[in-house]
Scaffold this active site. Sequence first.
Site, PDB file in Angstrom:
ATOM      1  CB  CYS A   1      17.435  19.693  16.305  1.00  0.00           C
ATOM      2  SG  CYS A   1      19.139  19.726  15.890  1.00  0.00           S
ATOM      3  CB  SER A   2      17.141  14.931  17.443  1.00  0.00           C
ATOM      4  OG  SER A   2      17.269  15.142  16.090  1.00  0.00           O
ATOM      5  CB  CYS A   3      22.867  16.890  18.073  1.00  0.00           C
ATOM      6  SG  CYS A   3      22.526  18.351  16.710  1.00  0.00           S
TER       7      CYS A   3
ATOM      8  CB  CYS B   1      20.271  17.879  21.143  1.00  0.00           C
ATOM      9  SG  CYS B   1      19.975  19.023  19.605  1.00  0.00           S
TER      10      CYS B   1
HETATM   11 FE    FE Z   1      20.477  19.016  17.518  1.00  0.00          FE
END
Ligand code: FE
Length: 200
Positions: free
Chosen positions: A103-105, A100
């Site tokens: 961000c942190s998907c 991602c």
């Molecule tokens: Fe994300």
Amino acid sequence: MAKPDPRPDSVALLEKLLAALASKGIVTEAEIAEKRAATERASPELGARMVARAWADPEFRARLLADGTAVAAEMGAMMKGNPPLGVLEDTPSLHHLVVCTLCSCYPRAVLGFPPHWYKSSAYRARAVRDPRGVLAEWGTVLPPGMSVRVVDSTADYRWLVLPMRPAGTEGWSEDQLTALLGADELVGVALPRVAQAAAA
Ligand code: FE
């Protein structure tokens, strides 16, 4: 004067947002609690089992590739309110790596919480700029001629890698195959290895 709230602003903001959503009937407290419990319950074992079953069962594999969301839900993942789950099929000439960039998907419904490195700005930037370099640091050296496709996991789509079944696993049970797979293999930074599992 009101006592100052010692918690970070983000926590107070989140609580106010949840209360507002609940008061408008958009989401209930019970739904929030259910979703939180499902996320805490999820672990890479579910994603691993999906891949192991796909290795052993061609019909299941076809369904998984066609509709990862439906198959994950059928196997007990909480997919309601989550983005769809796409499954990326590795081949002898194509390797997939998931990141991602923003961000942190992460496909939490089938892998649980993302590992710390997945959220680091170094991984997010370098996976795109130098995927082979990042893979090499994991000890994942791809044969020459194999392409790398870096796939961005986003708010709209989450991705799970379906690696190739390693040689030497003929006749293995689903549990044995599942044990070859963890989060690293399921986002594509590592390849499932028979020796690794035998040593575990
Ligand atoms: Fe994300």
